[in-house]
Structure formats: structure tokens, C-alpha cells
Scaffold this active site. Structure first.
Site, mmCIF file in Angstrom:
data_model
loop_
_atom_site.group_PDB
_atom_site.id
_atom_site.type_symbol
_atom_site.label_atom_id
_atom_site.label_comp_id
_atom_site.label_asym_id
_atom_site.label_seq_id
_atom_site.Cartn_x
_atom_site.Cartn_y
_atom_site.Cartn_z
ATOM 1 N N ASP A 9 32.756 35.814 26.302
ATOM 2 C CA ASP A 9 31.476 35.487 26.917
ATOM 3 C C ASP A 9 31.260 36.538 28.027
ATOM 4 O O ASP A 9 32.211 37.226 28.423
ATOM 5 C CB ASP A 9 31.571 34.069 27.496
ATOM 6 C CG ASP A 9 30.358 33.689 28.310
ATOM 7 O OD1 ASP A 9 29.231 33.888 27.813
ATOM 8 O OD2 ASP A 9 30.531 33.194 29.432
ATOM 9 N N ASP A 11 28.660 36.374 31.200
ATOM 10 C CA ASP A 11 28.472 35.840 32.558
ATOM 11 C C ASP A 11 29.560 34.806 32.865
ATOM 12 O O ASP A 11 29.672 33.800 32.172
ATOM 13 C CB ASP A 11 27.084 35.199 32.654
ATOM 14 C CG ASP A 11 26.861 34.536 34.004
ATOM 15 O OD1 ASP A 11 27.470 34.981 34.988
ATOM 16 O OD2 ASP A 11 26.082 33.574 34.063
HETATM 17 P P1 B16 Z 1 19.042 36.173 29.985
HETATM 18 P P2 B16 Z 1 26.431 34.124 29.094
HETATM 19 C C1 B16 Z 1 24.026 33.433 30.086
HETATM 20 O O1 B16 Z 1 25.054 34.358 29.943
HETATM 21 C C2 B16 Z 1 23.948 32.922 31.519
HETATM 22 O O2 B16 Z 1 25.143 32.215 31.851
HETATM 23 C C3 B16 Z 1 22.766 31.987 31.670
HETATM 24 O O3 B16 Z 1 22.668 31.525 33.004
HETATM 25 C C4 B16 Z 1 21.483 32.733 31.264
HETATM 26 O O4 B16 Z 1 20.355 31.885 31.321
HETATM 27 C C5 B16 Z 1 21.654 33.261 29.839
HETATM 28 O O5 B16 Z 1 22.800 34.102 29.784
HETATM 29 C C6 B16 Z 1 20.449 34.036 29.351
HETATM 30 O O6 B16 Z 1 20.319 35.210 30.085
HETATM 31 O O7 B16 Z 1 17.934 35.527 30.729
HETATM 32 O O8 B16 Z 1 19.538 37.441 30.627
HETATM 33 O O9 B16 Z 1 18.738 36.347 28.521
HETATM 34 O O10 B16 Z 1 27.270 33.151 29.887
HETATM 35 O O11 B16 Z 1 26.080 33.614 27.710
HETATM 36 O O12 B16 Z 1 27.016 35.498 29.059
HETATM 37 MG MG MG Z 2 29.292 32.274 30.696
#
Ligand code: B16
Ligand code: MG
Length: 228
Positions: A9, A11
Site C-alpha cells: 500500500d 499512504d
Molecule cells: P487520491 P492508499 C489512499 O491511499 C489514502 O489513504 C486515502 O486517504 C485517499 O483518499 C486515497 O488514497 C485516494 O487518494 O485522492 O490521491 O486519489 O492508502 O490506498 O495508498
Molecule cells: Mg494506506
């Protein structure tokens, strides 16, 4: 059984963009009269952009007040702010232990994948200077069912041409652990409050090749860990 791949993953595992997401959402939510705090933000981790907006609108009791076009515009405003804030990312923003682990995996011929629902994942990996270490990044824009559905992890396995049974997934969100487990991969959780992970580590500091090797051998006692 050999370990063929490790799928990360982004984030919360490779870098911590949760605070940048929070700051952007807080500003945009404020514009529509909704207040959110860091505690509420925990619910948005690992959740897609539009699903995050829906949760914010529900939190503010305004779920019925915005049309699909309004929601699209709000999400775009949030993303513009978030993308601007990504300029602050550098290789120093990589979480502890991750660069060493990526190098160790490559040195042992274990393939490396990404399963992030962020549509900004390629930009983030570039800013961190580690894009070239990934063999395959699943395309979040093509994912129909978000985590806890296993779709994105299965897409990463397919892109890497590995069987889920011969791969480990690493996640910091509960929905992500459920997605990994549903895919048939072995799961490693990062953080204190996760349930159902095959191995739970308090932070990425404890995440290293030795841990992964010991975990895999515990799951498959008679196996060699790396490809011959
Ligand atoms: P975006 P991951 C996620 O990342 C985040 O944890 C989440 O908070 C966010 O809304 C989502 O990505 C979408 O991100 O707006 O940049 O498309 O944990 O899946 O790496
Ligand atoms: Mg994450």
C-alpha cells in the site's frame, strides 16, 4: 513455497500523506460549512477520493445537499490543493525502513508491486524517487471495487504475473488488511489497532527482510524463501 512478490500500500506504508490529505479536505470541507478534525480523518485512510467526500458530507449532515456535479467539483478542488502540497515530498519523506526493504527485495529477486487506491500514486513515487524500484503499480483508475474488496491486490498480482498464494501484502488500513486476506495473499499490518493481519508490526521501523523471511517460513515451514 517460494515468496515471489511483495505488494505495498502507499499512504501509511511507504510514505505518510494522510496529513496532506487531511489539510486539503479540511479546507474544502470548511468552504461548505463542515468541520473535520484529525480523529475523523482516521476514517478516510485507504478510502477513495469520492468515498472520502461522501463520508465528510455524512459527517456534516449534508449528504443530500450536493448533486453529483457538485461532488465532482468539490473533489477536484480538494485534489488541486492536495497535488499542490505534494511538492513538499522528497526522498526524506519515505517512512523508516522502506528503502532498505525495497533494495533487499530486489537483491533477492522478489518482485515488488503497488496497490494504492490513490490516483496520485505515480506522482508520489516519482517525488520520493523510488518509481524504478517497483515492477508493477496497479492502476487505481481501473479499479471498480475498492478495498476491502481484493480487486486492486489481485490486479497487482496479475500485473506482476504471480499467484496471490506466493505473495505478501502490506497495509496500514483495516479495509486494506481485509482486501489482502480476501485475495489469498499473506497479510502484514502496520499499526497498533488492526485486526486479522497475519503479522502485525507497530511501525515500518520493524519491517525488514528478516521479518518477512521469518513470517514466510512460519507460514510455509518447508519452503525456500527466494527464487533459485
Ligand atoms: P487520491 P492508499 C489512499 O491511499 C489514502 O489513504 C486515502 O486517504 C485517499 O483518499 C486515497 O488514497 C485516494 O487518494 O485522492 O490521491 O486519489 O492508502 O490506498 O495508498
Ligand atoms: Mg494506506
Amino acid at each position: 513455497m517460494k515468496l515471489d512478490a511483495v505488494i505495498f500500500d502507499l499512504d501509511g506504508v511507504i510514505t505518510d500523506t494522510a496529513h496532506l490529505h487531511f489539510v486539503a479536505w479540511r479546507e474544502v470541507a470548511q468552504e461548505i460549512g463542515i468541520a473535520i478534525d484529525e480523529t475523523f480523518n482516521e476514517q478516510l485512510k485507504g478510502i477513495s477520493r469520492m468515498a472520502s467526500l461522501q463520508r465528510i458530507l455524512q459527517h456534516g449532515g449534508k449528504a443530500e445537499q450536493f448533486s453529483a456535479a457538485d461532488c465532482q467539483a468539490i473533489a477536484e478542488r480538494k485534489n488541486a490543493r492536495y497535488v499542490a502540497s505534494l511538492a513538499s515530498l522528497t526522498p526524506d519523506s519515505i517512512l523508516p525502513g522502506i528503502t532498505e526493504l525495497l533494495r533487499d527485495l530486489r537483491a533477492r529477486g522478489v518482485r515488488i508491486g503497488l496497490a494504492s487506491v490513490s490516483l496520485n500514486a505515480p506522482t508520489i513515487l516519482n517525488a520520493l524517487g523510488i518509481s524504478s524500484l517497483f515492477d508493477y503499480c496497479a492502476d487505481a483508475s481501473r479499479v471498480v471495487h475498492s478495498k476491502p474488496d481484493p480487486e486492486i491486490f489481485l490486479a497487482a498480482c496479475q500485473g506482476l504475473r504471480v499467484s496471490p498464494k506466493q505473495a505478501i501484502g502490506i497495509e496500514d488500513a483495516q479495509a486494506g488488511i481485509q482486501a489482502i486476506n480476501a485475495s489469498g495473499m499473506a497479510s502484514i499490518g502496520i499499526g497498533a489497532d488492526l485486526t486479522g493481519a497475519g503479522l502485525l508490526l507497530p511501525s515500518t521501523r520493524e519491517l525488514n527482510w528478516q521479518q518477512l523471511e521469518a513470517f514466510w517460513q512460519h507460514l510455509h515451514p518447508a519452503s525456500a524463501t527466494v527464487k533459485e
